[in-house]
Scaffold this active site. Structure first.
Site, PDB file in Angstrom:
ATOM      1  N   GLU A   1     -12.964  35.071 -28.575  1.00  0.00           N
ATOM      2  CA  GLU A   1     -12.714  35.506 -27.187  1.00  0.00           C
ATOM      3  C   GLU A   1     -14.015  35.828 -26.468  1.00  0.00           C
ATOM      4  O   GLU A   1     -14.173  35.543 -25.281  1.00  0.00           O
ATOM      5  CB  GLU A   1     -11.799  36.728 -27.177  1.00  0.00           C
ATOM      6  CG  GLU A   1     -10.400  36.471 -27.672  1.00  0.00           C
ATOM      7  CD  GLU A   1      -9.745  35.274 -27.025  1.00  0.00           C
ATOM      8  OE1 GLU A   1      -9.876  35.124 -25.792  1.00  0.00           O
ATOM      9  OE2 GLU A   1      -9.124  34.470 -27.733  1.00  0.00           O
TER      10      GLU A   1
ATOM     11  N   HIS B   1     -15.583  32.757 -25.051  1.00  0.00           N
ATOM     12  CA  HIS B   1     -14.980  32.390 -23.764  1.00  0.00           C
ATOM     13  C   HIS B   1     -15.583  33.249 -22.647  1.00  0.00           C
ATOM     14  O   HIS B   1     -15.967  32.747 -21.596  1.00  0.00           O
ATOM     15  CB  HIS B   1     -13.468  32.662 -23.758  1.00  0.00           C
ATOM     16  CG  HIS B   1     -12.650  31.684 -24.541  1.00  0.00           C
ATOM     17  ND1 HIS B   1     -12.719  30.325 -24.352  1.00  0.00           N
ATOM     18  CD2 HIS B   1     -11.726  31.869 -25.518  1.00  0.00           C
ATOM     19  CE1 HIS B   1     -11.866  29.727 -25.163  1.00  0.00           C
ATOM     20  NE2 HIS B   1     -11.252  30.645 -25.898  1.00  0.00           N
TER      21      HIS B   1
HETATM   22 ZN   LIG Z   1      -9.515  30.539 -27.087  1.00  0.00          ZN
END
Ligand SMILES: [Zn+2]
Length: 383
Positions: free
Chosen positions: A68, A71
Protein backbone atom coordinates in the site's frame (compact mmCIF):
# COMPACT_ATOMS: atom_id res chain seq x y z
CA UNK A 1 -14.76 2.87 8.86
CA UNK A 2 -15.63 3.70 12.42
CA UNK A 3 -13.78 0.77 13.96
CA UNK A 4 -10.38 1.93 12.74
CA UNK A 5 -7.49 2.28 15.15
CA UNK A 6 -5.27 5.23 14.22
CA UNK A 7 -1.64 4.16 14.32
CA UNK A 8 -0.01 7.49 13.52
CA UNK A 9 1.87 8.28 10.33
CA UNK A 10 4.08 6.25 8.00
CA UNK A 11 6.13 8.25 5.49
CA UNK A 12 3.73 11.15 6.09
CA UNK A 13 0.54 9.13 5.43
CA UNK A 14 -2.04 8.53 8.18
CA UNK A 15 -2.07 4.78 8.91
CA UNK A 16 -5.20 3.08 10.25
CA UNK A 17 -5.79 -0.45 11.42
CA UNK A 18 -9.22 -2.05 11.16
CA UNK A 19 -10.02 -4.47 14.01
CA UNK A 20 -10.42 -7.29 11.45
CA UNK A 21 -6.61 -7.25 11.03
CA UNK A 22 -6.46 -9.03 14.40
CA UNK A 23 -8.58 -11.84 12.91
CA UNK A 24 -6.11 -12.17 10.04
CA UNK A 25 -3.13 -12.04 12.39
CA UNK A 26 -4.68 -14.84 14.44
CA UNK A 27 -5.67 -16.89 11.38
CA UNK A 28 -2.20 -16.79 9.82
CA UNK A 29 -0.40 -17.34 13.15
CA UNK A 30 -2.64 -20.33 13.84
CA UNK A 31 -2.32 -21.89 10.39
CA UNK A 32 1.48 -21.40 10.37
CA UNK A 33 1.95 -22.71 13.92
CA UNK A 34 -0.38 -25.68 13.78
CA UNK A 35 -0.04 -26.76 10.18
CA UNK A 36 2.48 -25.22 7.75
CA UNK A 37 5.58 -25.08 9.96
CA UNK A 38 5.17 -28.40 11.89
CA UNK A 39 4.63 -30.27 8.60
CA UNK A 40 7.55 -28.59 6.85
CA UNK A 41 10.01 -28.46 9.78
CA UNK A 42 9.06 -31.12 12.36
CA UNK A 43 10.66 -31.66 15.77
CA UNK A 44 10.28 -28.30 17.53
CA UNK A 45 8.41 -27.43 20.73
CA UNK A 46 4.85 -26.04 20.24
CA UNK A 47 5.93 -22.66 21.70
CA UNK A 48 8.59 -22.37 19.00
CA UNK A 49 5.98 -22.92 16.27
CA UNK A 50 3.65 -20.32 17.78
CA UNK A 51 6.46 -17.78 18.07
CA UNK A 52 7.63 -18.41 14.50
CA UNK A 53 3.99 -18.35 13.33
CA UNK A 54 3.35 -15.00 14.99
CA UNK A 55 6.60 -13.64 13.52
CA UNK A 56 5.60 -14.80 10.04
CA UNK A 57 2.09 -13.30 10.36
CA UNK A 58 3.48 -9.94 11.53
CA UNK A 59 5.99 -9.80 8.65
CA UNK A 60 3.10 -10.70 6.31
CA UNK A 61 1.15 -7.65 7.55
CA UNK A 62 4.32 -5.61 7.03
CA UNK A 63 4.39 -6.86 3.43
CA UNK A 64 0.80 -5.68 2.87
CA UNK A 65 1.73 -2.31 4.33
CA UNK A 66 4.73 -2.08 1.96
CA UNK A 67 2.39 -2.82 -0.98
CA UNK A 68 0.00 0.00 0.00
CA UNK A 69 2.86 2.34 0.84
CA UNK A 70 4.23 1.83 -2.68
CA UNK A 71 0.87 2.91 -4.16
CA UNK A 72 0.79 5.93 -1.86
CA UNK A 73 4.37 7.08 -2.49
CA UNK A 74 3.98 6.88 -6.28
CA UNK A 75 0.57 8.58 -6.05
CA UNK A 76 2.06 11.46 -4.09
CA UNK A 77 4.81 11.78 -6.67
CA UNK A 78 2.13 11.89 -9.40
CA UNK A 79 0.31 14.71 -7.64
CA UNK A 80 -2.56 12.56 -6.34
CA UNK A 81 -3.60 13.28 -2.75
CA UNK A 82 -3.45 10.28 -0.40
CA UNK A 83 -5.98 10.53 2.43
CA UNK A 84 -5.06 7.45 4.43
CA UNK A 85 -3.75 3.89 4.40
CA UNK A 86 -5.91 1.26 6.10
CA UNK A 87 -5.01 -2.35 6.82
CA UNK A 88 -7.92 -4.71 7.20
CA UNK A 89 -9.06 -8.29 6.72
CA UNK A 90 -8.55 -8.48 2.96
CA UNK A 91 -5.28 -6.58 2.83
CA UNK A 92 -4.80 -2.86 2.54
CA UNK A 93 -6.64 0.09 1.08
CA UNK A 94 -5.04 3.36 0.06
CA UNK A 95 -7.71 6.08 0.01
CA UNK A 96 -6.95 8.70 -2.65
CA UNK A 97 -8.35 12.20 -2.56
CA UNK A 98 -8.36 12.63 -6.34
CA UNK A 99 -7.93 10.69 -9.57
CA UNK A 100 -4.70 10.63 -11.63
CA UNK A 101 -4.51 13.20 -14.42
CA UNK A 102 -3.03 10.96 -17.16
CA UNK A 103 -3.17 7.25 -18.14
CA UNK A 104 0.59 7.01 -17.50
CA UNK A 105 0.22 8.17 -13.90
CA UNK A 106 -2.82 5.93 -13.42
CA UNK A 107 -0.72 2.97 -14.57
CA UNK A 108 2.32 3.79 -12.42
CA UNK A 109 0.26 4.20 -9.23
CA UNK A 110 -1.56 0.90 -9.85
CA UNK A 111 1.52 -1.09 -10.83
CA UNK A 112 3.61 0.06 -7.83
CA UNK A 113 1.76 -2.26 -5.41
CA UNK A 114 2.05 -5.58 -7.25
CA UNK A 115 5.63 -4.69 -8.28
CA UNK A 116 6.49 -4.29 -4.58
CA UNK A 117 4.83 -7.61 -3.67
CA UNK A 118 6.74 -9.35 -6.48
CA UNK A 119 10.00 -7.79 -5.26
CA UNK A 120 9.24 -8.93 -1.69
CA UNK A 121 8.52 -12.46 -2.97
CA UNK A 122 11.96 -12.49 -4.60
CA UNK A 123 13.66 -11.06 -1.49
CA UNK A 124 12.06 -13.61 0.87
CA UNK A 125 12.94 -16.43 -1.54
CA UNK A 126 16.54 -15.20 -1.55
CA UNK A 127 16.61 -14.97 2.26
CA UNK A 128 15.12 -18.45 2.61
CA UNK A 129 17.63 -19.94 0.16
CA UNK A 130 20.46 -18.10 1.94
CA UNK A 131 19.39 -19.31 5.41
CA UNK A 132 19.16 -22.82 3.98
CA UNK A 133 22.66 -22.60 2.51
CA UNK A 134 24.08 -21.45 5.86
CA UNK A 135 22.36 -24.33 7.64
CA UNK A 136 20.06 -22.19 9.80
CA UNK A 137 17.21 -24.08 11.54
CA UNK A 138 14.74 -25.27 8.92
CA UNK A 139 11.78 -23.62 10.66
CA UNK A 140 13.17 -20.16 9.71
CA UNK A 141 13.81 -21.33 6.13
CA UNK A 142 10.23 -22.63 5.98
CA UNK A 143 8.79 -19.32 7.23
CA UNK A 144 10.89 -17.50 4.60
CA UNK A 145 9.49 -19.63 1.77
CA UNK A 146 5.96 -19.14 3.09
CA UNK A 147 6.43 -15.34 3.06
CA UNK A 148 7.81 -15.52 -0.46
CA UNK A 149 4.85 -17.59 -1.63
CA UNK A 150 2.19 -15.42 -0.01
CA UNK A 151 3.68 -12.23 -1.46
CA UNK A 152 3.67 -13.84 -4.89
CA UNK A 153 0.02 -14.79 -4.34
CA UNK A 154 -0.84 -11.21 -3.34
CA UNK A 155 0.88 -9.83 -6.43
CA UNK A 156 -0.94 -12.26 -8.75
CA UNK A 157 -4.33 -11.82 -7.08
CA UNK A 158 -4.08 -8.04 -7.25
CA UNK A 159 -3.15 -8.24 -10.92
CA UNK A 160 -6.55 -9.77 -11.80
CA UNK A 161 -7.79 -7.29 -14.42
CA UNK A 162 -10.91 -5.87 -12.74
CA UNK A 163 -11.44 -2.74 -10.62
CA UNK A 164 -11.00 -2.11 -7.74
CA UNK A 165 -8.04 -4.52 -7.91
CA UNK A 166 -4.70 -3.10 -9.11
CA UNK A 167 -5.01 -5.09 -12.34
CA UNK A 168 -8.33 -3.32 -12.93
CA UNK A 169 -6.61 0.06 -12.56
CA UNK A 170 -3.96 -1.07 -15.03
CA UNK A 171 -6.73 -2.10 -17.42
CA UNK A 172 -8.37 1.30 -16.88
CA UNK A 173 -5.10 3.09 -17.71
CA UNK A 174 -4.71 0.97 -20.85
CA UNK A 175 -8.29 1.60 -22.07
CA UNK A 176 -7.97 5.28 -21.19
CA UNK A 177 -4.80 5.60 -23.25
CA UNK A 178 -6.35 3.69 -26.16
CA UNK A 179 -9.67 5.56 -26.32
CA UNK A 180 -8.84 8.83 -24.62
CA UNK A 181 -12.00 8.58 -22.50
CA UNK A 182 -11.52 8.18 -18.75
CA UNK A 183 -15.17 7.55 -17.93
CA UNK A 184 -15.55 4.80 -20.49
CA UNK A 185 -12.26 3.19 -19.36
CA UNK A 186 -13.28 3.32 -15.69
CA UNK A 187 -16.68 1.78 -16.48
CA UNK A 188 -15.01 -1.01 -18.47
CA UNK A 189 -12.63 -1.80 -15.60
CA UNK A 190 -15.45 -1.74 -13.04
CA UNK A 191 -17.54 -4.11 -15.16
CA UNK A 192 -14.75 -6.66 -15.59
CA UNK A 193 -14.24 -6.28 -11.84
CA UNK A 194 -17.84 -7.33 -11.33
CA UNK A 195 -17.30 -10.32 -13.63
CA UNK A 196 -14.20 -11.42 -11.71
CA UNK A 197 -16.07 -11.01 -8.43
CA UNK A 198 -18.87 -13.27 -9.68
CA UNK A 199 -16.25 -15.79 -10.79
CA UNK A 200 -14.60 -15.85 -7.34
CA UNK A 201 -18.00 -16.12 -5.64
CA UNK A 202 -18.96 -19.08 -7.80
CA UNK A 203 -15.58 -20.78 -7.39
CA UNK A 204 -15.62 -20.25 -3.62
CA UNK A 205 -19.16 -21.54 -3.31
CA UNK A 206 -18.24 -24.60 -5.37
CA UNK A 207 -15.15 -25.27 -3.23
CA UNK A 208 -17.20 -24.87 -0.07
CA UNK A 209 -19.85 -27.28 -1.31
CA UNK A 210 -17.36 -29.97 -2.34
CA UNK A 211 -15.75 -29.77 1.11
CA UNK A 212 -12.82 -27.31 0.99
CA UNK A 213 -14.44 -25.56 3.97
CA UNK A 214 -12.71 -22.39 5.17
CA UNK A 215 -10.73 -21.84 1.97
CA UNK A 216 -13.92 -21.76 -0.10
CA UNK A 217 -15.71 -19.57 2.42
CA UNK A 218 -12.81 -17.10 2.39
CA UNK A 219 -13.03 -16.84 -1.38
CA UNK A 220 -16.79 -16.24 -1.15
CA UNK A 221 -16.09 -13.35 1.26
CA UNK A 222 -13.46 -11.88 -1.04
CA UNK A 223 -15.75 -12.25 -4.07
CA UNK A 224 -18.60 -10.59 -2.23
CA UNK A 225 -16.36 -7.73 -1.10
CA UNK A 226 -15.04 -7.22 -4.63
CA UNK A 227 -18.56 -7.27 -6.04
CA UNK A 228 -19.65 -4.54 -3.62
CA UNK A 229 -16.56 -2.45 -4.37
CA UNK A 230 -16.88 -2.86 -8.16
CA UNK A 231 -20.54 -1.82 -8.02
CA UNK A 232 -19.69 1.21 -5.88
CA UNK A 233 -16.98 2.16 -8.36
CA UNK A 234 -19.40 1.87 -11.27
CA UNK A 235 -21.98 4.01 -9.47
CA UNK A 236 -19.29 6.58 -8.69
CA UNK A 237 -18.19 6.79 -12.35
CA UNK A 238 -21.81 7.14 -13.51
CA UNK A 239 -22.43 9.84 -10.92
CA UNK A 240 -19.41 11.79 -12.12
CA UNK A 241 -20.64 11.47 -15.66
CA UNK A 242 -24.11 12.67 -14.70
CA UNK A 243 -22.50 15.67 -13.02
CA UNK A 244 -20.30 16.62 -15.98
CA UNK A 245 -20.76 20.32 -16.76
CA UNK A 246 -22.67 21.08 -13.54
CA UNK A 247 -21.21 23.84 -11.38
CA UNK A 248 -21.47 24.16 -7.61
CA UNK A 249 -23.63 27.28 -8.03
CA UNK A 250 -26.19 25.23 -10.00
CA UNK A 251 -27.04 22.94 -7.08
CA UNK A 252 -26.19 24.81 -3.89
CA UNK A 253 -28.81 26.20 -1.55
CA UNK A 254 -28.03 29.91 -1.69
CA UNK A 255 -27.86 32.18 1.38
CA UNK A 256 -28.12 29.41 3.99
CA UNK A 257 -29.45 30.19 7.46
CA UNK A 258 -26.54 30.79 9.81
CA UNK A 259 -26.51 31.03 13.59
CA UNK A 260 -24.22 32.69 16.15
CA UNK A 261 -21.72 30.34 17.81
CA UNK A 262 -21.87 32.15 21.16
CA UNK A 263 -25.41 30.84 21.83
CA UNK A 264 -25.94 27.88 24.14
CA UNK A 265 -27.19 24.67 22.58
CA UNK A 266 -30.58 25.25 24.24
CA UNK A 267 -30.98 28.76 22.86
CA UNK A 268 -29.72 27.72 19.44
CA UNK A 269 -32.25 24.90 19.18
CA UNK A 270 -35.07 27.19 20.23
CA UNK A 271 -34.21 30.15 18.01
CA UNK A 272 -32.80 28.48 14.92
CA UNK A 273 -33.55 24.77 14.68
CA UNK A 274 -37.23 24.67 15.66
CA UNK A 275 -39.31 26.00 12.81
CA UNK A 276 -36.60 25.50 10.17
CA UNK A 277 -36.05 22.46 8.03
CA UNK A 278 -32.27 22.54 7.90
CA UNK A 279 -30.09 19.71 9.11
CA UNK A 280 -26.96 21.84 9.46
CA UNK A 281 -26.11 25.51 10.12
CA UNK A 282 -22.95 27.47 9.35
CA UNK A 283 -21.79 28.96 12.66
CA UNK A 284 -21.13 32.72 12.84
CA UNK A 285 -18.46 34.58 14.76
CA UNK A 286 -19.36 37.87 16.48
CA UNK A 287 -17.76 39.77 13.56
CA UNK A 288 -20.06 38.01 11.10
CA UNK A 289 -17.41 35.68 9.66
CA UNK A 290 -18.00 31.94 9.49
CA UNK A 291 -16.40 29.80 12.17
CA UNK A 292 -17.56 26.30 11.31
CA UNK A 293 -20.61 24.09 10.88
CA UNK A 294 -23.05 22.59 13.36
CA UNK A 295 -25.29 19.62 12.51
CA UNK A 296 -28.50 18.46 14.14
CA UNK A 297 -26.74 15.21 15.04
CA UNK A 298 -24.14 17.18 17.02
CA UNK A 299 -26.78 19.25 18.81
CA UNK A 300 -28.71 16.10 19.65
CA UNK A 301 -25.58 14.42 21.01
CA UNK A 302 -25.30 16.98 23.83
CA UNK A 303 -27.01 15.54 26.95
CA UNK A 304 -30.12 17.55 27.95
CA UNK A 305 -28.64 18.66 31.28
CA UNK A 306 -25.61 20.18 29.54
CA UNK A 307 -27.49 22.06 26.83
CA UNK A 308 -27.90 25.24 28.89
CA UNK A 309 -24.18 25.45 29.65
CA UNK A 310 -22.62 24.29 26.37
CA UNK A 311 -22.06 26.87 23.64
CA UNK A 312 -22.53 25.94 20.01
CA UNK A 313 -19.02 27.19 19.22
CA UNK A 314 -17.55 24.54 21.54
CA UNK A 315 -19.07 21.60 19.72
CA UNK A 316 -19.21 22.90 16.13
CA UNK A 317 -16.96 21.42 13.43
CA UNK A 318 -14.18 24.02 12.95
CA UNK A 319 -14.07 25.60 9.50
CA UNK A 320 -10.67 24.02 8.82
CA UNK A 321 -12.35 20.58 8.90
CA UNK A 322 -15.31 21.56 6.69
CA UNK A 323 -14.89 21.01 2.93
CA UNK A 324 -15.36 24.29 1.05
CA UNK A 325 -15.87 25.22 -2.59
CA UNK A 326 -16.38 28.19 -4.88
CA UNK A 327 -19.56 28.71 -6.95
CA UNK A 328 -17.72 28.23 -10.27
CA UNK A 329 -16.10 24.91 -9.32
CA UNK A 330 -17.28 21.78 -11.21
CA UNK A 331 -19.57 19.80 -8.91
CA UNK A 332 -17.76 16.54 -9.73
CA UNK A 333 -14.67 17.90 -7.95
CA UNK A 334 -16.67 18.07 -4.73
CA UNK A 335 -17.24 14.31 -4.74
CA UNK A 336 -13.56 13.85 -3.94
CA UNK A 337 -13.71 16.14 -0.93
CA UNK A 338 -16.87 15.03 0.85
CA UNK A 339 -16.24 14.34 4.53
CA UNK A 340 -18.23 12.00 6.79
CA UNK A 341 -17.66 14.44 9.68
CA UNK A 342 -19.92 17.04 8.04
CA UNK A 343 -22.37 14.44 6.71
CA UNK A 344 -21.19 15.23 3.18
CA UNK A 345 -22.01 18.95 3.44
CA UNK A 346 -19.86 21.55 1.72
CA UNK A 347 -19.81 25.31 2.37
CA UNK A 348 -19.56 27.58 -0.66
CA UNK A 349 -17.58 30.82 -0.37
CA UNK A 350 -17.22 33.63 -2.88
CA UNK A 351 -14.61 36.35 -2.22
CA UNK A 352 -14.40 35.29 1.41
CA UNK A 353 -18.16 35.51 2.03
CA UNK A 354 -20.50 32.54 2.56
CA UNK A 355 -22.89 32.25 -0.38
CA UNK A 356 -24.29 28.74 -0.14
CA UNK A 357 -24.25 25.18 1.17
CA UNK A 358 -24.26 21.90 -0.78
CA UNK A 359 -25.81 18.81 0.83
CA UNK A 360 -25.69 15.17 -0.35
CA UNK A 361 -29.42 15.53 -1.08
CA UNK A 362 -28.65 18.41 -3.48
CA UNK A 363 -26.10 16.24 -5.30
CA UNK A 364 -28.34 13.17 -5.38
CA UNK A 365 -31.26 15.21 -6.74
CA UNK A 366 -29.06 16.67 -9.48
CA UNK A 367 -27.85 13.19 -10.49
CA UNK A 368 -31.43 11.92 -10.67
CA UNK A 369 -32.61 14.87 -12.75
CA UNK A 370 -29.63 14.58 -15.11
CA UNK A 371 -30.32 10.86 -15.42
CA UNK A 372 -33.71 11.74 -16.84
CA UNK A 373 -32.35 14.22 -19.36
CA UNK A 374 -28.89 12.99 -20.40
CA UNK A 375 -28.59 10.42 -23.22
CA UNK A 376 -27.22 7.01 -22.13
CA UNK A 377 -23.40 6.77 -21.75
CA UNK A 378 -22.80 5.00 -25.08
CA UNK A 379 -24.20 7.93 -27.05
CA UNK A 380 -21.92 10.43 -25.30
CA UNK A 381 -18.55 8.99 -26.11
CA UNK A 382 -17.54 10.44 -29.44
CA UNK A 383 -17.34 14.13 -28.84
ZN1 LIG B 1 -2.58 -2.77 -4.54
Amino acid sequence: MGEDIKLGHVAGFPLRLHWSVLVVLWLFTWSLASYTLPVDAPGHAPATYWLAGLGGAVVFLGSILAHELAHAVVARRCGVKVKSLTLWMFGGIAIFGSTPKTPGKDFRIAAAGPATSLALAAVFAGVAAGLDAFGVAHIAVSAGWWLSGINLLIALFNLLPGAPLDGGRILRAYLWRRNGDFTRAALGAARTGRGIAFGLLALGLFQFLVGYGMGGLWMVFIGWFLLTAARAEEADVLARQALAGVRVADVMSANPHTGPGRLTVDAFIERYVLGHQHSAYPVERSDGGIDGLITLAQLRAVPRVERATTSVRDIAIPLADVPTATPDQPLSELLEHLSPATGGRVLVFDNGGLVGIVTPADIARTIEIRDLSVPPPAAEHHR
